[in-house]
Scaffold this motif. Structure first.
Motif, PDB file in Angstrom:
ATOM      1  N   ARG A   1       0.011  11.824  -0.329  1.00  0.00           N
ATOM      2  CA  ARG A   1       1.260  11.898   0.425  1.00  0.00           C
ATOM      3  C   ARG A   1       2.414  11.206  -0.293  1.00  0.00           C
ATOM      4  N   SER A   2       2.116  10.159  -1.048  1.00  0.00           N
ATOM      5  CA  SER A   2       3.188   9.390  -1.683  1.00  0.00           C
ATOM      6  C   SER A   2       3.488   9.931  -3.079  1.00  0.00           C
ATOM      7  N   ALA A   3       4.752   9.819  -3.481  1.00  0.00           N
ATOM      8  CA  ALA A   3       5.159  10.255  -4.819  1.00  0.00           C
ATOM      9  C   ALA A   3       4.466   9.425  -5.894  1.00  0.00           C
ATOM     10  N   TYR A   4       4.244   8.146  -5.603  1.00  0.00           N
ATOM     11  CA  TYR A   4       3.603   7.271  -6.593  1.00  0.00           C
ATOM     12  C   TYR A   4       2.155   7.690  -6.847  1.00  0.00           C
ATOM     13  N   ALA A   5       1.418   8.004  -5.778  1.00  0.00           N
ATOM     14  CA  ALA A   5       0.033   8.452  -5.963  1.00  0.00           C
ATOM     15  C   ALA A   5      -0.016   9.757  -6.742  1.00  0.00           C
ATOM     16  N   ARG A   6       0.912  10.662  -6.455  1.00  0.00           N
ATOM     17  CA  ARG A   6       0.964  11.921  -7.211  1.00  0.00           C
ATOM     18  C   ARG A   6       1.254  11.670  -8.682  1.00  0.00           C
ATOM     19  N   GLN A   7       2.120  10.678  -8.957  1.00  0.00           N
ATOM     20  CA  GLN A   7       2.431  10.346 -10.350  1.00  0.00           C
ATOM     21  C   GLN A   7       1.209   9.777 -11.064  1.00  0.00           C
ATOM     22  N   LEU A   8       0.465   8.897 -10.401  1.00  0.00           N
ATOM     23  CA  LEU A   8      -0.753   8.347 -10.995  1.00  0.00           C
ATOM     24  C   LEU A   8      -1.750   9.449 -11.326  1.00  0.00           C
ATOM     25  N   LEU A   9      -1.878  10.412 -10.431  1.00  0.00           N
ATOM     26  CA  LEU A   9      -2.803  11.524 -10.672  1.00  0.00           C
ATOM     27  C   LEU A   9      -2.374  12.352 -11.874  1.00  0.00           C
ATOM     28  N   ARG A  10      -1.078  12.623 -11.966  1.00  0.00           N
ATOM     29  CA  ARG A  10      -0.596  13.406 -13.111  1.00  0.00           C
ATOM     30  C   ARG A  10      -0.795  12.665 -14.422  1.00  0.00           C
ATOM     31  N   ASP A  11      -0.682  11.326 -14.374  1.00  0.00           N
ATOM     32  CA  ASP A  11      -0.733  10.541 -15.608  1.00  0.00           C
ATOM     33  C   ASP A  11      -2.150  10.201 -16.056  1.00  0.00           C
TER      34      ASP A  11
ATOM     35  N   ILE B   1       0.842  -1.199   0.000  1.00  0.00           N
ATOM     36  CA  ILE B   1       0.000   0.000   0.000  1.00  0.00           C
ATOM     37  C   ILE B   1       0.873   1.244   0.000  1.00  0.00           C
ATOM     38  N   GLN B   2       0.625   2.117  -0.971  1.00  0.00           N
ATOM     39  CA  GLN B   2       1.332   3.393  -1.055  1.00  0.00           C
ATOM     40  C   GLN B   2       0.526   4.530  -0.438  1.00  0.00           C
ATOM     41  N   GLU B   3      -0.784   4.373  -0.504  1.00  0.00           N
ATOM     42  CA  GLU B   3      -1.671   5.449  -0.048  1.00  0.00           C
ATOM     43  C   GLU B   3      -3.046   4.842   0.199  1.00  0.00           C
ATOM     44  N   ALA B   4      -3.740   5.351   1.220  1.00  0.00           N
ATOM     45  CA  ALA B   4      -5.093   4.881   1.499  1.00  0.00           C
ATOM     46  C   ALA B   4      -5.856   5.958   2.238  1.00  0.00           C
ATOM     47  N   GLY B   5      -7.155   6.043   1.930  1.00  0.00           N
ATOM     48  CA  GLY B   5      -7.974   7.019   2.625  1.00  0.00           C
ATOM     49  C   GLY B   5      -9.194   7.394   1.822  1.00  0.00           C
ATOM     50  N   PRO B   6      -9.983   8.354   2.301  1.00  0.00           N
ATOM     51  CA  PRO B   6     -11.144   8.829   1.550  1.00  0.00           C
ATOM     52  C   PRO B   6     -10.721   9.426   0.208  1.00  0.00           C
ATOM     53  N   VAL B   7     -11.635   9.410  -0.750  1.00  0.00           N
ATOM     54  CA  VAL B   7     -11.333   9.896  -2.092  1.00  0.00           C
ATOM     55  C   VAL B   7     -10.793  11.317  -2.055  1.00  0.00           C
ATOM     56  N   ARG B   8     -11.460  12.186  -1.319  1.00  0.00           N
ATOM     57  CA  ARG B   8     -11.041  13.590  -1.280  1.00  0.00           C
ATOM     58  C   ARG B   8      -9.617  13.727  -0.737  1.00  0.00           C
TER      59      ARG B   8
END
Length: 579
Positions: free
Chosen positions: A289-299, A275-282
Motif C-alpha cells: 500500500r505504501s510508496a516506500y514498500a513498493r520502492q523497496l520491492l522494485r530495488d 511503520i510504513q507497511e505491515a502484514g502477511p508476506v503475501r
C-alpha cells in the motif's frame, strides 16, 4: 579468569555481545527460576502472542528515533523487520532485549513477553531473561566472540551464568549444542578459537549460544548479511529447523527483502522509525500500500522481475586472462595456490562478473588484473598491455587505465581529507595541472556521479554510505580509466542506495564506454548488472559464459547450488503484479 597474554599478565576483557547477554552473574539460580516458573506459561493461552510491542517510542538523547511501532509475534512465528539503515529496525530489536545503548531509552510504550510488560524492568531482571527466555543472534560473529577464549568455553559460559554447576553436564551440553548446529567434529570445534573457524562456522557458534537454554524468542539481527549465499542459506535453514523443533519465535531484522520473503510469516516495513507497511508476506509483497514498500520491492535485486539486462556484444577485448596461476607462501614452505588456471575475456563497454564463495580466488584474480599482484604463471592483458611485464614507472602509469572501487568506501577514503581533496588526489599524482583546472574537473566529476557541490567541503564521516561510494567512484573516474574493477562495491549498501549506485554505474558505462570487472558474492546483483560471468570455486573456474544460460541452465552442480541459494526464489509468484 580474564584472558592473559603470553607473559601471564592480565588483559582487560573485551565487552562482547555474549557478555551482555549473560550478565549479571550474581544469584543466577534464583533469577533463572523466576524466568522459568511454569505458571507463567500455563496462564497464557496458546493463541496469545509471545511478544507484543505496543505504541513503542525510543529516544537517543534529545532525538526520537522510533515512534508508534507496534507488532505481535506468536510462538513459532517469524516476523521480519525490514528497512534501510537508520529505519529503526535494530533499535526496536535491541529495545525488546533491553540492550539499548546508554544514551537510548524507551520513552513510552510496552514490550510484553508472554503477557508481562518488561519495558521498564531494571537491568538485573532483564539479564535473567536474556539467554533463558529470549536470545540474540548478532550480525558480526567476528566482534561478537571473544578471540582469546575457545568456542566451547564461550558456549559453556551462558550455561554457568544461568545456574548450571556440574562441569560434566556442561561439557556434554556444549558438545550436544555444537552438534545440533552442525559444527562437527564437535569436540574439536569446542577446543578451537574463533579465528580458526570460517564466518559461517562462527555464526553457528552464536546460534548455539542463543539456543543453549531453549529460549522462547530469538532476535536475529542481520544474522547472514556478511555471508556468502550458500552459507547464508545453511544458517537460515538451521534457524528454521530449530524453530520448528522447539516452537521458538523469531524476530528477524534484515534489509534483504528476499530473505524476508523466503523466511518470514509476516513483515513490518520501517522507515525513519515509523511503520510504513505491515502484514502477511503475501499481502505486503503482492499488494503493497505504501510508496516506500513498493520502492523497496522494485530495488531488491533478489525480487526483481527484471532478471538481467540484454547482453551486449561489446567491442574489442579490454581484458584477457589466460591460464592465470597465483601462489602464496604457505606452511612448511609449501605454497598455497589461490588461483589455478583461470581464464576469461572482458570486452570493451561490457561487464564481466567473477562470483563465488569466500576463498574462491575472485578477489586475487581481480588484483592480478589491476596490477597489484604479479602472477605466478599465465597471462593478463589489459587494453593490449601485458600487465606482468610492467615495472617501475610503466606500472605506475598503467594504473591510469585500471582503477579499483572497493567494498567499504569509508575505509578506502582518508578520514582527514575533504571530499574534494580525495577526488583530486589522483590528479596530483598523475597530472600536475593548475589548481583552477583541478577544481573544475573535480566539480564536473562530482556532478557526473550525483554528488551535490556543497558536499565537496565535507569529510567522509559527514556523508552517508551511498554518498561515500559515489566519492570513491568519482575518484576512480577522475583519470578517465578504461577499466573499473569493482570489488564487492555495492554489497555493504542498503537496497535502495545499492539500486542507485547500480543505475549510476550503468549510465556511466553507456556514456563513457567503460568496462567493468565486477567481483561479487551477490548473485542477484550479478544477474542484474553483468553481461558475462565466471563462477569460481577454490581457485578454479566451475562455469563461465553469458549470464542468461549460466543462470537459467547451469551445467555444474556448484553453479546450480549458488544460483538456487539466491534469496527470494521461493517467494510467491505474485511480484509481477507489483505496480
Amino acid at each position: 579468569m580474564g584472558p592473559a597474554d603470553c607473559r601471564g599478565a592480565r588483559l582487560p576483557r573485551p565487552r562482547l555481545v555474549a557478555d551482555r547477554l549473560a550478565r549479571p552473574r550474581r544469584r543466577p539460580r534464583r533469577a533463572l527460576g523466576r524466568a522459568h516458573r511454569p505458571r507463567h506459561r500455563r496462564t497464557v493461552p496458546v493463541t496469545a502472542p509471545l511478544l507484543e510491542v505496543e505504541d513503542l517510542a525510543i529516544r537517543y538523547d534529545d532525538r526520537r528515533v522510533v515512534q508508534d511501532v507496534a507488532f505481535r509475534i506468536a510462538p513459532g512465528e517469524v516476523l521480519a523487520l525490514v528497512g534501510e539503515s537508520g529505519s529503526g529496525k535494530t533499535t526496536t530489536a535491541m529495545a525488546v532485549l533491553g540492550l539499548l545503548p546508554p544514551n537510548g531509552r524507551i520513552e513510552r510504550g510496552a514490550v510484553r513477553l508472554a503477557g508481562t510488560d518488561i519495558a521498564g524492568w531494571p537491568e538485573r531482571r532483564l539479564a535473567a531473561l536474556r539467554g533463558a527466555r529470549m536470545s540474540l543472534v548478532p550480525q558480526d560473529p567476528v566482534t561478537s566472540l571473544n578471540p582469546v577464549r575457545t568456542v566451547g568455553a564461550q558456549v559453556a559460559e551462558v550455561l554457568r551464568i544461568h545456574g548450571e554447576r556440574d562441569e560434566r553436564r556442561i561439557r556434554a551440553r556444549v558438545i550436544e549444542l555444537l552438534e545440533r548446529v552442525g559444527l562437527e567434529p564437535a569436540a574439536l570445534r569446542a577446543s578451537q578459537y574463533p579465528h580458526e573457524l570460517s564466518g559461517g562456522m562462527r555464526q553457528r557458534v552464536l546460534i548455539a549460544i542463543a539456543v543453549a537454554l531453549r529460549p522462547a524468542l530469538i532476535v536475529a539481527d542481520e544474522p547472514t548479511s556478511a555471508l556468502d549465499v550458500t552459507v547464508q542459506r545453511r544458517i537460515l535453514d538451521l534457524l528454521d529447523e530449530l524453530r520448528r523443533q522447539d516452537g521458538t519465535a523469531v524476530l528477524l531484522v534484515t534489509h534483504d527483502l528476499g530473505v524476508a520473503a523466503d523466511r518470514a510469516d509476516r513483515i513490518v516495513v520501517l522507515r525513519d522509525g515509523r511503520i510504513q507497511e505491515a502484514g502477511p508476506v503475501r499481502q505486503v509483497l503482492g499488494a503493497p500500500r505504501s510508496a516506500y514498500a513498493r520502492q523497496l520491492l522494485r530495488d531488491a535485486p533478489s525480487l526483481s522481475t527484471h532478471r538481467h539486462r540484454p547482453a551486449s556484444a561489446g567491442g574489442d577485448i579490454a581484458v584477457r586472462v589466460h591460464g592465470l596461476v597465483q601462489d602464496f607462501p604457505g606452511r612448511d614452505g609449501v605454497p598455497f595456490r589461490a588461483v589455478d588456471g583461470v581464464g576469461f575475456e572482458l570486452r570493451q563497454g561490457t561487464t564481466h562478473a567473477l562470483v563465488g564463495e569466500s576463498g574462491s580466488g575472485k578477489t586475487t584474480t581481480a588484483r592480478c588484473v589491476a596490477g597489484f599482484l604479479r602472477p605466478t604463471a599465465g597471462e593478463v592483458t589489459v587494453c593490449g598491455t601485458d600487465v606482468a611485464a610492467l615495472r617501475g614507472e610503466a606500472l605506475r602509469q598503467f594504473r591510469r587505465q585500471v582503477q579499483l572501487v572497493y567494498q567499504n568506501p569509508y575505509a578506502s577514503l582518508d578520514p582527514r581529507q575533504t571530499v574534494a581533496r580525495s577526488v583530486e588526489e589522483p590528479l596530483l599524482n598523475f597530472e600536475p595541472v593548475p589548481a583552477a583546472e583541478r577544481r573544475h574537473r573535480v566539480e564536473a566529476m562530482a556532478e557526473r556521479v550525483g554528488l551535490p557541490r556543497d558536499l565537496l567541503a565535507r569529510q567522509p564521516r559527514a556523508l552517508s554510505g551511498g554518498q561515500r561510494q559515489r566519492v570513491a567512484i568519482a575518484r576512480a573516474l577522475i583519470l578517465q580509466p578504461r577499466v573499473l574493477v569493482l570489488d564487492e562495491a555495492v554489497s555493504a549498501l542498503d537496497v535502495t542506495v545499492q539500486a542507485q549506485i547500480l543505475a549510476l554505474l550503468e549510465e556511466l558505462q553507456q556514456s563513457l564506454g567503460l568496462s567493468y570487472l565486477f567481483v561479487s558474492h551477490d548473485l542477484a546483483v550479478v544477474r542484474q548488472i553483468a553481461d558475462t560471468v565466471t563462477v569460481m570455486r577454490a581457485g578454479r573456474v566451475e562455469e563461465a559464459g553469458p549470464v542468461e544460460p549460466v543462470f537459467h541452465a547451469p551445467r555444474s552442480d556448484y553453479a546450480r547450488e549458488l544460483i538456487d541459494a539466491i534469496p527470494g526464489r521461493t517467494a510467491p509468484q505474485i511480484l509481477e503484479s507489483v505496480p
